[in-house]
Design an enzyme around this catalytic site. Structure first.
Site, PDB file in Angstrom:
ATOM      1  N   HIS A  35     -14.585   3.506  -4.066  1.00  0.00           N
ATOM      2  CA  HIS A  35     -15.580   4.569  -3.995  1.00  0.00           C
ATOM      3  C   HIS A  35     -16.967   4.032  -3.657  1.00  0.00           C
ATOM      4  CE1 HIS A  35     -17.110   3.362  -7.902  1.00  0.00           C
ATOM      5  NE2 HIS A  35     -15.936   3.587  -8.492  1.00  0.00           N
TER       6      HIS A  35
ATOM      7  N   CYS B 179     -12.398   0.127 -10.700  1.00  0.00           N
ATOM      8  CA  CYS B 179     -12.382   0.538  -9.295  1.00  0.00           C
ATOM      9  C   CYS B 179     -13.075  -0.487  -8.415  1.00  0.00           C
ATOM     10  CB  CYS B 179     -13.069   1.894  -9.151  1.00  0.00           C
ATOM     11  SG  CYS B 179     -12.212   3.244 -10.017  1.00  0.00           S
TER      12      CYS B 179
END
Length: 364
Positions: free
Chosen positions: A318, A331
């Site tokens: 992301h 992440c």
């Protein structure tokens, strides 16, 4: 009458001898030799002979003290019975020994300070190599504290070296060496454990690039150690992006909440545009995959992770990265400009290979 004249004659002879040969009647103490011995001892002490040549310095001191005792003993004798030969010999020997003690101390001092210099250079090199080789390793709280304390202590001993403070060097240099050895040992053990999966990583990446070439597909390869995301199209490297990882990135993800970025072969299962994620844009991965679930069950059975642990999910690539540190919950984060580019290159089912490193464990 004869006795009287003999006494007068003897006295006359003594007076004449005293006038002609005063040192014979009144022996003089070896003041010059004693003074020189005292001066040589002082020079030896200034050269730190008591520390660097203790045996010789002690011997010179004993010889000088013995000369002073012999002098005092002769001073208690009747004037014409005094003999300062032993005093002179002891004083001369004390001077010779003090000179040798000074020379020995100076040579030893040079060797010791040269050794200090080499040891400090080695520690400086260790800090440099540690920062270069282990800069990305997440250290334990105790290791972070020890590293900070070691840097402070290194500054202190460096100042001590420049100012000639041997006592502080002697007291702290060994501790600094010990702490650095422990830090490096722990870091090396961590790296060795981390790189045990390198053969598997290499296979994953080779297979992914080959698949990209044969199937004319785009493949993302994420190198956790280098913090780089590579894009391959038709088997060729086309883009490279900087990235950030989970705060506890080193190793494979074990369970929910461990803040570790997983390792494995994944695929994009959903593209989240602006407004669909709080992190600008995102590519949702299929973590946990079948391999992750199998390993999770095995680790539970072995007691490696708690029985009530969960495996976690929602691992994404992301945006909102570019912070300069590892901060995510597991992440992969890119800055928004790079995320725009990666987002445009991705589609559902794009393969994403996450490995610990594309390079083998460094040997130096």
């Amino acid at each position: 009458m004869k006795i009287k004249w003999l006494a007068i004659a003897l006295l006359t002879v003594l007076i004449l001898m005293a006038l002609l040969f005063p040192s014979f009647i009144f022996p003089q103490p070896p003041l010059a030799e004693l003074t020189e011995a005292r001066e040589k001892l002082s020079e030896a002490e200034k050269s730190q002979a008591s520390e660097y040549a203790p045996d010789l310095y002690k011997k010179a001191t004993i010889l000088y003290d013995s000369a002073m005792v012999a002098w005092a003993k002769e001073n208690d004798r009747f004037f014409f019975m005094k003999d300062f030969l032993i005093t002179k010999q002891l004083a001369s020997k004390a001077s010779e020994t003090a000179i040798l003690a000074k020379s020995t101390a100076q040579n030893m001092s040079k060797k010791i300070w040269s050794n200090y210099s080499k040891r400090l250079d080695l520690i400086d090199d260790q800090f440099e190599r540690f920062d270069l080789k282990y800069k990305n390793i997440p250290l334990s709280e105790s290791s972070v504290k020890r590293l900070a304390q070691s840097r402070m202590l290194y500054h202190e001993v460096s100042v001590a070296f420049e100012s000639g403070n041997a006592a502080l060097l002697k007291e702290n240099l060994s501790k600094l060496e010990k702490d650095m050895a422990q830090l490096i040992g722990q870091a090396e053990a961590t790296m060795t454990e981390f790189f045990k999966d390198y053969p598997q990583w290499k296979k994953w990446v080779s297979a992914g690039i080959e698949k990209s070439r044969k199937a004319n597909e785009t493949v993302f390869v994420i190198d956790k150690m280098e913090r780089l995301c590579y894009v391959y199209a038709k088997g060729k490297l086309t883009h490279t992006f900087n990235m950030e990882l989970g705060a506890n990135w080193m190793g494979d993800k074990m369970l929910s909440g461990d803040k570790t970025t997983p390792e494995g072969v994944y695929k994009v299962v959903k593209k989240k545009g602006n407004g669909q994620t709080k992190y600008y844009k995102a590519l949702l991965l299929n973590y946990p995959n079948a391999d992750d679930q199998k390993r999770f069950k095995e680790n539970k059975a072995k007691g490696i992770i708690p029985k009530n642990a969960t495996i976690g999910n929602l691992i994404e690539i992301h945006g909102d990265g570019g912070k300069g540190l590892d901060w995510t919950d597991g992440c992969v984060a890119l800055n928004n400009n790079d995320m725009d580019k990666l987002f445009g290159l991705a589609s559902e089912n794009t393969q994403v290979i996450i490995v610990g490193s594309l390079k083998p464990l460094p040997t130096k």
